[in-house]
Design an enzyme around this catalytic site. Sequence first.
Site, PDB file in Angstrom:
ATOM      1  N   ASN A 132       0.805  -1.213   0.000  1.00 44.41           N
ATOM      2  CA  ASN A 132       0.000   0.000   0.000  1.00 44.41           C
ATOM      3  C   ASN A 132       0.848   1.277   0.000  1.00 44.41           C
ATOM      4  OD1 ASN A 132      -2.271  -1.494  -0.236  1.00 44.41           O
ATOM      5  ND2 ASN A 132      -2.827  -1.442   1.932  1.00 44.41           N
TER       6      ASN A 132
ATOM      7  N   ARG B 207      -7.659  -0.958  -6.710  1.00 42.67           N
ATOM      8  CA  ARG B 207      -8.095   0.258  -6.064  1.00 42.67           C
ATOM      9  C   ARG B 207      -7.123   1.412  -6.331  1.00 42.67           C
ATOM     10  NH1 ARG B 207     -12.684   1.893  -4.536  1.00 42.67           N
ATOM     11  NH2 ARG B 207     -12.541   3.567  -3.055  1.00 42.67           N
TER      12      ARG B 207
ATOM     13  N   CYS C  28     -10.649  -4.911  -3.685  1.00 43.36           N
ATOM     14  CA  CYS C  28     -11.375  -5.941  -2.934  1.00 43.36           C
ATOM     15  C   CYS C  28     -12.782  -5.473  -2.596  1.00 43.36           C
ATOM     16  CB  CYS C  28     -10.619  -6.269  -1.653  1.00 43.36           C
ATOM     17  SG  CYS C  28      -9.157  -7.269  -1.947  1.00 43.36           S
TER      18      CYS C  28
ATOM     19  N   ARG D  45     -16.718   1.733  -0.500  1.00 44.35           N
ATOM     20  CA  ARG D  45     -15.462   2.334  -0.942  1.00 44.35           C
ATOM     21  C   ARG D  45     -15.652   3.582  -1.810  1.00 44.35           C
ATOM     22  NH1 ARG D  45     -10.861  -2.115  -1.605  1.00 44.35           N
ATOM     23  NH2 ARG D  45      -9.722  -0.409  -0.662  1.00 44.35           N
TER      24      ARG D  45
ATOM     25  N   ILE E  92     -15.296   7.511  -3.201  1.00 46.24           N
ATOM     26  CA  ILE E  92     -14.113   8.316  -3.559  1.00 46.24           C
ATOM     27  C   ILE E  92     -14.415   9.812  -3.455  1.00 46.24           C
ATOM     28  CG2 ILE E  92     -12.934   6.634  -5.054  1.00 46.24           C
ATOM     29  CD1 ILE E  92     -14.259   8.216  -7.416  1.00 46.24           C
TER      30      ILE E  92
ATOM     31  N   ASP F  18      -7.032  -4.063   7.914  1.00 47.75           N
ATOM     32  CA  ASP F  18      -6.413  -5.106   7.078  1.00 47.75           C
ATOM     33  C   ASP F  18      -5.912  -6.294   7.900  1.00 47.75           C
ATOM     34  OD1 ASP F  18      -6.942  -3.495   4.946  1.00 47.75           O
ATOM     35  OD2 ASP F  18      -4.876  -2.841   4.620  1.00 47.75           O
TER      36      ASP F  18
ATOM     37  N   ILE G  50     -14.199   0.366   9.735  1.00 44.38           N
ATOM     38  CA  ILE G  50     -13.751   1.066   8.516  1.00 44.38           C
ATOM     39  C   ILE G  50     -14.571   0.650   7.283  1.00 44.38           C
ATOM     40  CG2 ILE G  50     -11.755   1.637   7.055  1.00 44.38           C
ATOM     41  CD1 ILE G  50     -11.197   2.415   9.948  1.00 44.38           C
TER      42      ILE G  50
ATOM     43  N   ARG H 110      -2.551 -10.981  -4.979  1.00 43.23           N
ATOM     44  CA  ARG H 110      -2.572  -9.533  -5.217  1.00 43.23           C
ATOM     45  C   ARG H 110      -1.643  -8.802  -4.272  1.00 43.23           C
ATOM     46  NH1 ARG H 110      -8.366  -7.224  -6.632  1.00 43.23           N
ATOM     47  NH2 ARG H 110      -7.054  -5.399  -6.608  1.00 43.23           N
TER      48      ARG H 110
HETATM   49  C1  EPZ Z   1      -6.481   1.741   1.648  1.00 41.77           C
HETATM   50  O1  EPZ Z   1      -7.738   1.709   0.981  1.00 41.77           O
HETATM   51  C2  EPZ Z   1      -5.863   0.398   1.393  1.00 41.77           C
HETATM   52  N1  EPZ Z   1      -5.743   0.192  -0.055  1.00 41.77           N
HETATM   53  C3  EPZ Z   1      -6.718  -0.702   2.001  1.00 41.77           C
HETATM   54  O2  EPZ Z   1      -5.978  -1.883   1.848  1.00 41.77           O
HETATM   55  C4  EPZ Z   1      -6.935  -0.434   3.486  1.00 41.77           C
HETATM   56  O3  EPZ Z   1      -7.856  -1.365   3.998  1.00 41.77           O
HETATM   57  C5  EPZ Z   1      -7.485   0.980   3.702  1.00 41.77           C
HETATM   58  O4  EPZ Z   1      -6.633   1.944   3.044  1.00 41.77           O
HETATM   59  C6  EPZ Z   1      -7.613   1.371   5.166  1.00 41.77           C
HETATM   60  O5  EPZ Z   1      -6.374   1.302   5.788  1.00 41.77           O
HETATM   61  C7  EPZ Z   1      -4.701   0.703  -0.704  1.00 41.77           C
HETATM   62  O6  EPZ Z   1      -3.836   1.346  -0.135  1.00 41.77           O
HETATM   63  C8  EPZ Z   1      -4.617   0.428  -2.154  1.00 41.77           C
HETATM   64  P1  EPZ Z   1      -9.597   4.625   2.825  1.00 41.77           P
HETATM   65  P2  EPZ Z   1      -8.528   3.057   0.722  1.00 41.77           P
HETATM   66  O7  EPZ Z   1      -9.770   5.668   1.784  1.00 41.77           O
HETATM   67  O8  EPZ Z   1      -7.540   4.130   0.454  1.00 41.77           O
HETATM   68  C9  EPZ Z   1     -14.258   5.776   3.319  1.00 41.77           C
HETATM   69  C10 EPZ Z   1      -5.703  -4.208   1.571  1.00 41.77           C
HETATM   70  O9  EPZ Z   1      -6.196  -5.302   1.921  1.00 41.77           O
HETATM   71  N2  EPZ Z   1     -14.004   6.736   2.247  1.00 41.77           N
HETATM   72  O10 EPZ Z   1      -8.707   4.893   3.982  1.00 41.77           O
HETATM   73  O11 EPZ Z   1      -9.577   2.748  -0.272  1.00 41.77           O
HETATM   74  C11 EPZ Z   1     -14.172   4.337   2.828  1.00 41.77           C
HETATM   75  O12 EPZ Z   1     -15.388   3.915   2.262  1.00 41.77           O
HETATM   76  C12 EPZ Z   1      -6.598  -3.048   1.437  1.00 41.77           C
HETATM   77  O13 EPZ Z   1      -4.504  -4.024   1.317  1.00 41.77           O
HETATM   78  C13 EPZ Z   1     -14.990   7.640   1.903  1.00 41.77           C
HETATM   79  O14 EPZ Z   1     -16.089   7.644   2.465  1.00 41.77           O
HETATM   80  O15 EPZ Z   1      -9.165   3.259   2.149  1.00 41.77           O
HETATM   81  C14 EPZ Z   1     -13.788   3.612   4.083  1.00 41.77           C
HETATM   82  O16 EPZ Z   1     -14.921   3.357   4.852  1.00 41.77           O
HETATM   83  C15 EPZ Z   1      -7.992  -3.292   1.164  1.00 41.77           C
HETATM   84  N3  EPZ Z   1     -14.743   8.526   0.891  1.00 41.77           N
HETATM   85  C16 EPZ Z   1     -12.908   4.602   4.826  1.00 41.77           C
HETATM   86  O17 EPZ Z   1     -13.214   5.888   4.271  1.00 41.77           O
HETATM   87  C17 EPZ Z   1     -13.565   8.557   0.227  1.00 41.77           C
HETATM   88  O18 EPZ Z   1     -13.400   9.382  -0.665  1.00 41.77           O
HETATM   89  C18 EPZ Z   1     -11.416   4.361   4.707  1.00 41.77           C
HETATM   90  O19 EPZ Z   1     -11.051   4.229   3.347  1.00 41.77           O
HETATM   91  C19 EPZ Z   1     -12.549   7.647   0.600  1.00 41.77           C
HETATM   92  C20 EPZ Z   1     -12.806   6.744   1.606  1.00 41.77           C
END
Ligand code: EPZ
Length: 430
Positions: free
Chosen positions: A23, A93, A117, A122, A124, A305, A327, A397
């Site tokens: 990550n 992602r 995943c 998720r 954005i 994770d 999360i 992955r």
């Molecule tokens: C990153 O995902 C990691 N992926 C994930 O790793 C990890 O689980 C996650 O961070 C949390 O630590 C990568 O780095 C590629 P977030 P990301 O944005 O960036 C909400 C693995 O197994 N959210 O921190 O997608 C979201 O829905 C994985 O390696 C919004 O609402 O995670 C979630 O509930 C899977 N709006 C929370 O925030 C947004 O614009 C945290 O998501 C963005 C996120």
Amino acid sequence: MEQYAIRGGNPLVGDVEIAGSKNAVLPILAACAMTDETVYIDNVPDVWDVKTMLDAMQGIGVTVSRANRHKAMLNAQDINNLIVENEAIKKIRASYYLLGALLGRYKMAQVVLPGGCDIGSRAIDQHLKGFRALGAEVVIEHGLIKAKARRLVGSHIYMDGVSVGATINIMMAAALAEGRTIIENAAKEPHVVDVANFLSSMGANIKGAGTDVVRIKGVSRLHGTEYTIIPDQIEAGTFMFAAAITKGDVTVKNVIPKHLESITAKLLEIGCEVKEKDDCIRVVSSKPLMHTQVKTLPYPGFPTDMQPQITAALALAEGTSIVTESIFENRFKYVDELTRMGAGIKVEGNTAIINGVEKYTGASITVPDLRAGAALVIAALAAEGCTMVDDIKYIERGYEDFHIKLRNLGAQIELVETEKDYQKFKLKTG
Ligand code: EPZ
């Protein structure tokens, strides 16, 4: 299609080298597109998501070469396309990091909506909110996120929720914006800090990464650099829980113990011995595992994770444990598979109530996502008898040589392709 055949029962014993952080490397690779000079990256994990990111970057004109399996050299002086839409990139992602990187450098980018995943909705929106605050026009059309700006201008951005991806993406675009950007309520994960350090080594001016306020003073260009990716916190944590669950004695090497504190704390609570040195941690599990409670939280809390891996261990602990996922809303899909192996787990909303059982028994199971896959494998290593694990592509992955590293620790695990191979494995190991 390949599967894992596993015969459980062997305690894992020995040392395991941890690879570079998936990550961290994914956004760092994307950020290589922000300069026309050559960038050298070391400790790149050899996993499917990384290959996919590199393929996509080659697809838009980035030159990629490898000095060896873990060293990549990227040069983005000949980028010829700002639309990233190849088939494979849809599945990861981290594709969205190309948006922040290209928008920063070219003030325009179009990237397919990200996959990854299936662990929750998720969203954005926070990424888009950040880009818009910097002055970009952002629309979603025909499956693409399209962003463009005449100029990017620094801004004060308050994140509505803590997001790793949005913090990194905004940081990248803001590094090449005019003036100052402040990101409030930023994510503090080690990989956010790693990306900030990487960008700084390219000439960016970023302060406060690792706290909840990140301050970026935009610069007009970034230059080439040499950089080594931090160790993968989650791969390390997975092997630490593999030691716990198999009653083993495993040392994870090439780690940053500070990044693993929440994981270490839970292992101690459930009755393991944990010994830290400068860059390695030894986990010894010689007593019955005890129940506990855990809630996933942004760093420095217990990582989402690692939620499936701790649940797999607690299902063999004495008493009742509670695991709360705060999360992602859909991260308990693997529980049905653990139930096939004998676990006593009930999921209510975002909480799993776990009544510890004495043992798992081998079964035929299917991996629903990356970390759940790793958790199911370590459960199978503790199970009585044989387990066939299907859909291991998810595990590939994010884990380099997972079954080989496990085998080097004494696990009985093999890649098999057919039912006949599985029967042979059973006979051989029985
Ligand atoms: C990153 O995902 C990691 N992926 C994930 O790793 C990890 O689980 C996650 O961070 C949390 O630590 C990568 O780095 C590629 P977030 P990301 O944005 O960036 C909400 C693995 O197994 N959210 O921190 O997608 C979201 O829905 C994985 O390696 C919004 O609402 O995670 C979630 O509930 C899977 N709006 C929370 O925030 C947004 O614009 C945290 O998501 C963005 C996120």
